[in-house]
Scaffold this motif. Sequence first.
Motif, PDB file in Angstrom:
ATOM      1  N   VAL A 177       8.201   5.886  -2.854  1.00  0.00           N
ATOM      2  CA  VAL A 177       8.610   5.620  -4.010  1.00  0.00           C
ATOM      3  C   VAL A 177       9.822   4.699  -4.233  1.00  0.00           C
ATOM      4  O   VAL A 177       9.911   3.719  -5.067  1.00  0.00           O
ATOM      5  CB  VAL A 177       9.238   6.803  -4.780  1.00  0.00           C
ATOM      6  CG1 VAL A 177      10.024   6.658  -6.054  1.00  0.00           C
ATOM      7  CG2 VAL A 177       8.172   7.834  -4.886  1.00  0.00           C
ATOM      8  N   ALA A 178      10.895   4.860  -3.101  1.00  0.00           N
ATOM      9  CA  ALA A 178      11.791   3.841  -2.881  1.00  0.00           C
ATOM     10  C   ALA A 178      11.306   2.408  -2.682  1.00  0.00           C
ATOM     11  O   ALA A 178      11.444   1.354  -2.893  1.00  0.00           O
ATOM     12  CB  ALA A 178      12.730   4.319  -1.883  1.00  0.00           C
ATOM     13  N   SER A 179      10.298   2.383  -1.555  1.00  0.00           N
ATOM     14  CA  SER A 179       9.430   1.122  -1.293  1.00  0.00           C
ATOM     15  C   SER A 179       8.852   0.206  -2.650  1.00  0.00           C
ATOM     16  O   SER A 179       8.988  -0.926  -2.564  1.00  0.00           O
ATOM     17  CB  SER A 179       8.616   1.489  -0.203  1.00  0.00           C
ATOM     18  OG  SER A 179       8.920   2.063   0.827  1.00  0.00           O
ATOM     19  N   GLU A 180       8.071   1.350  -3.216  1.00  0.00           N
ATOM     20  CA  GLU A 180       7.505   0.505  -4.298  1.00  0.00           C
ATOM     21  C   GLU A 180       8.459   0.037  -5.305  1.00  0.00           C
ATOM     22  O   GLU A 180       8.431  -1.065  -5.875  1.00  0.00           O
ATOM     23  CB  GLU A 180       6.718   1.667  -5.212  1.00  0.00           C
ATOM     24  CG  GLU A 180       5.522   2.194  -4.635  1.00  0.00           C
ATOM     25  CD  GLU A 180       4.586   3.116  -5.662  1.00  0.00           C
ATOM     26  OE1 GLU A 180       5.285   3.000  -7.137  1.00  0.00           O
ATOM     27  OE2 GLU A 180       3.604   3.665  -5.288  1.00  0.00           O
ATOM     28  N   GLY A 181       9.673   0.724  -5.634  1.00  0.00           N
ATOM     29  CA  GLY A 181      10.705   0.138  -6.388  1.00  0.00           C
ATOM     30  C   GLY A 181      11.438  -1.095  -5.927  1.00  0.00           C
ATOM     31  O   GLY A 181      11.604  -2.083  -6.366  1.00  0.00           O
ATOM     32  N   ALA A 182      11.523  -1.433  -4.249  1.00  0.00           N
ATOM     33  CA  ALA A 182      12.291  -2.437  -3.794  1.00  0.00           C
ATOM     34  C   ALA A 182      11.126  -3.756  -4.142  1.00  0.00           C
ATOM     35  O   ALA A 182      11.409  -4.764  -4.219  1.00  0.00           O
ATOM     36  CB  ALA A 182      12.200  -2.187  -2.264  1.00  0.00           C
ATOM     37  N   VAL A 183       9.746  -3.496  -3.910  1.00  0.00           N
ATOM     38  CA  VAL A 183       8.628  -4.298  -3.998  1.00  0.00           C
ATOM     39  C   VAL A 183       8.858  -4.853  -5.758  1.00  0.00           C
ATOM     40  O   VAL A 183       8.565  -6.104  -5.881  1.00  0.00           O
ATOM     41  CB  VAL A 183       7.222  -4.031  -3.777  1.00  0.00           C
ATOM     42  CG1 VAL A 183       6.224  -4.796  -4.321  1.00  0.00           C
ATOM     43  CG2 VAL A 183       7.107  -3.493  -2.348  1.00  0.00           C
ATOM     44  N   GLY A 184       9.017  -3.978  -6.579  1.00  0.00           N
ATOM     45  CA  GLY A 184       8.955  -4.192  -8.019  1.00  0.00           C
ATOM     46  C   GLY A 184      10.160  -4.978  -8.335  1.00  0.00           C
ATOM     47  O   GLY A 184       9.883  -6.354  -8.916  1.00  0.00           O
ATOM     48  N   GLU A 185      11.308  -4.944  -7.767  1.00  0.00           N
ATOM     49  CA  GLU A 185      12.651  -5.716  -7.943  1.00  0.00           C
ATOM     50  C   GLU A 185      12.678  -7.026  -7.192  1.00  0.00           C
ATOM     51  O   GLU A 185      12.904  -8.058  -7.953  1.00  0.00           O
ATOM     52  CB  GLU A 185      13.803  -4.838  -6.886  1.00  0.00           C
ATOM     53  CG  GLU A 185      14.513  -4.100  -7.907  1.00  0.00           C
ATOM     54  CD  GLU A 185      15.677  -3.336  -7.199  1.00  0.00           C
ATOM     55  OE1 GLU A 185      16.200  -3.922  -6.099  1.00  0.00           O
ATOM     56  OE2 GLU A 185      15.752  -2.118  -7.198  1.00  0.00           O
ATOM     57  N   ALA A 186      11.833  -7.175  -6.077  1.00  0.00           N
ATOM     58  CA  ALA A 186      11.759  -8.442  -5.491  1.00  0.00           C
ATOM     59  C   ALA A 186      10.712  -9.168  -5.849  1.00  0.00           C
ATOM     60  O   ALA A 186      10.846 -10.540  -6.083  1.00  0.00           O
ATOM     61  CB  ALA A 186      11.703  -8.221  -3.759  1.00  0.00           C
ATOM     62  N   VAL A 187       9.397  -8.933  -6.017  1.00  0.00           N
ATOM     63  CA  VAL A 187       8.392  -9.414  -6.328  1.00  0.00           C
ATOM     64  C   VAL A 187       7.461  -9.132  -7.372  1.00  0.00           C
ATOM     65  O   VAL A 187       6.216  -9.202  -7.329  1.00  0.00           O
ATOM     66  CB  VAL A 187       7.521  -9.553  -5.072  1.00  0.00           C
ATOM     67  CG1 VAL A 187       8.220 -10.750  -4.105  1.00  0.00           C
ATOM     68  CG2 VAL A 187       7.253  -8.526  -4.365  1.00  0.00           C
ATOM     69  N   VAL A 199       0.713  -1.081  -0.095  1.00  0.00           N
ATOM     70  CA  VAL A 199       0.310  -0.156   0.097  1.00  0.00           C
ATOM     71  C   VAL A 199       0.917   1.193  -0.027  1.00  0.00           C
ATOM     72  O   VAL A 199       1.531   1.776   0.967  1.00  0.00           O
ATOM     73  CB  VAL A 199      -0.705  -0.011   1.302  1.00  0.00           C
ATOM     74  CG1 VAL A 199      -1.851   1.351   1.241  1.00  0.00           C
ATOM     75  CG2 VAL A 199      -1.872  -1.178   1.244  1.00  0.00           C
ATOM     76  N   SER A 200       0.930   1.918  -1.016  1.00  0.00           N
ATOM     77  CA  SER A 200       1.522   3.246  -1.432  1.00  0.00           C
ATOM     78  C   SER A 200       0.789   4.393  -1.231  1.00  0.00           C
ATOM     79  O   SER A 200      -0.113   4.341  -0.164  1.00  0.00           O
ATOM     80  CB  SER A 200       2.354   3.112  -2.728  1.00  0.00           C
ATOM     81  OG  SER A 200       3.076   4.275  -2.964  1.00  0.00           O
ATOM     82  N   THR A 201       0.781   5.514  -2.059  1.00  0.00           N
ATOM     83  CA  THR A 201       0.004   6.766  -1.878  1.00  0.00           C
ATOM     84  C   THR A 201       0.120   7.308  -3.049  1.00  0.00           C
ATOM     85  O   THR A 201       1.080   7.196  -3.822  1.00  0.00           O
ATOM     86  CB  THR A 201       0.520   7.573  -0.690  1.00  0.00           C
ATOM     87  OG1 THR A 201       0.010   8.957  -0.690  1.00  0.00           O
ATOM     88  CG2 THR A 201       1.987   7.718  -0.788  1.00  0.00           C
ATOM     89  N   MET A 202      -0.905   8.344  -3.359  1.00  0.00           N
ATOM     90  CA  MET A 202      -0.813   9.272  -4.362  1.00  0.00           C
ATOM     91  C   MET A 202       0.372  10.409  -4.267  1.00  0.00           C
ATOM     92  O   MET A 202       0.702  10.934  -5.037  1.00  0.00           O
ATOM     93  CB  MET A 202      -2.169   9.849  -4.705  1.00  0.00           C
ATOM     94  CG  MET A 202      -3.264   8.892  -5.318  1.00  0.00           C
ATOM     95  SD  MET A 202      -4.829   9.683  -5.469  1.00  0.00           S
ATOM     96  CE  MET A 202      -5.865   8.446  -5.923  1.00  0.00           C
ATOM     97  N   ASN A 203       0.765  10.360  -3.008  1.00  0.00           N
ATOM     98  CA  ASN A 203       1.991  11.512  -2.768  1.00  0.00           C
ATOM     99  C   ASN A 203       3.150  11.073  -3.412  1.00  0.00           C
ATOM    100  O   ASN A 203       4.027  11.575  -3.243  1.00  0.00           O
ATOM    101  CB  ASN A 203       2.106  11.575  -1.243  1.00  0.00           C
ATOM    102  CG  ASN A 203       0.917  12.350  -0.593  1.00  0.00           C
ATOM    103  OD1 ASN A 203      -0.249  11.872  -0.532  1.00  0.00           O
ATOM    104  ND2 ASN A 203       1.290  13.554  -0.123  1.00  0.00           N
ATOM    105  N   VAL A 204       3.330   9.923  -4.042  1.00  0.00           N
ATOM    106  CA  VAL A 204       4.341   9.476  -4.758  1.00  0.00           C
ATOM    107  C   VAL A 204       4.871  10.426  -6.294  1.00  0.00           C
ATOM    108  O   VAL A 204       5.723  10.457  -6.764  1.00  0.00           O
ATOM    109  CB  VAL A 204       4.464   8.217  -5.342  1.00  0.00           C
ATOM    110  CG1 VAL A 204       4.700   7.221  -4.016  1.00  0.00           C
ATOM    111  CG2 VAL A 204       3.412   7.569  -5.954  1.00  0.00           C
TER     112      VAL A 204
END
Length: 338
Positions: free
Chosen positions: A137-147, A95-100
């Motif tokens: 943004v960084a967290s979304e990137g980590a999620v994208g890379e891993a899973v 769960v991210s946010t529109m603040n990205v």
Amino acid sequence: MSRWLVLGGTHFLSREVAAAAVARGHEVVCAARGKSGPVPDGARLVKVDRDEDGGLAPLRGERFDAVVDTAIISYRWVREALAEFGDTAGHWTFVSTMNVYADLSRRGEGVDTPLLEPRYTDPDGPEDFGAYGPIKVASEGAVGEAVGDRALVVRPGLVAGPGDPYDRFGYWPARFARGGRVLVPDALDQPFQMIDVRDLAEWIVASGERGLTGTFDASGPRMTLGTVLEEVAVAVGALDLELVAASPGELGEAEVMPWQGPRSLPLWLPESHHGVVDRDTGPALAAGLRVRPVAETALACLEYERELGTERERQAGLAADEEAALLEKLRFADGNRG
Ligand SMILES: NC(=O)c1ccc[n+]([C@@H]2O[C@H](COP(=O)([O-])OP(=O)(O)OC[C@H]3O[C@@H](n4cnc5c(N)ncnc54)[C@H](OP(=O)(O)O)[C@@H]3O)[C@@H](O)[C@H]2O)c1
């Protein structure tokens, strides 16, 4: 039935996710300290502290069909959860946010618009709110890379409903239910979008069940602030209501803040931020996000407000005496306002 891990589960959205997963027949493990409240009936709490190194160790080696992480403002938390469960999880929701988004003034856009620069270091304290978007943004990137092949990234805008820790949407049902002269921003044509926490939770669980992947702006249809406030007023049955509109200039002079926080008029936003209440949520709606009428959210929030006590010190909105003083000031500034 499948096995779900909800990181959190004792508070607002993550708690509703756990409740929805239990209601849909899953085995649900919630991982939290247990400080924010109880997990929903039918879920199991495993106590963890993600602030500690290796804080997820009590769950080490466990396998889950679906993981939901709502980590609010910590890249480290997100990385550690991925390291513990990413290899074996069947599906992952972050769960991210529109603040990205880099430019929050741009309206009507979708998820493929430029993002802020990522930030990989966690903030020192809650006052570092500027870190929120960049860390997501960084967290979304980590999620994208891993899973990335199994991941659903959900970017909500305003989340409303019972349990809301920010007191924003709930201000209006509580205030309208009190009746009388109500100070509103003279910005009723402002765009507005919201999602009820229960609808968002239901969609997250239903999407995990069917393995939905991708990134979605998750909010309701586009409305205006005026329509929403009118629906709230009708829902709470406010009979003797008189709206007194103050211009953004007047409110600024009186040090009334937009959007949130003490001495604010919640949900009102400057144009520089209209992009967080006016996004193209068509893809999420097409992917099964169901949105209840504003009136239902308003009534549930009013009940929650009354449980908390409507005279309490609020996280957002105006105290009754603050509002009365502002209305009095406006009366003398402009005879037309009564
Ligand atoms: N509200 C909005 O309008 C809005 C808008 C856009 C996006 N979002 C996103 O929606 C999500 C909201 O999530 P939420 O409602 O579940 O609230 P949250 O504030 O993200 O999560 C709180 C959960 O984290 C747990 N927690 C806190 N500190 C912990 C620690 N040190 N170790 C382990 N667990 C810890 C809490 O449980 P304990 O205290 O019991 O440990 C609680 O269950 C966030 O991702 C937010 O960015 C919200």
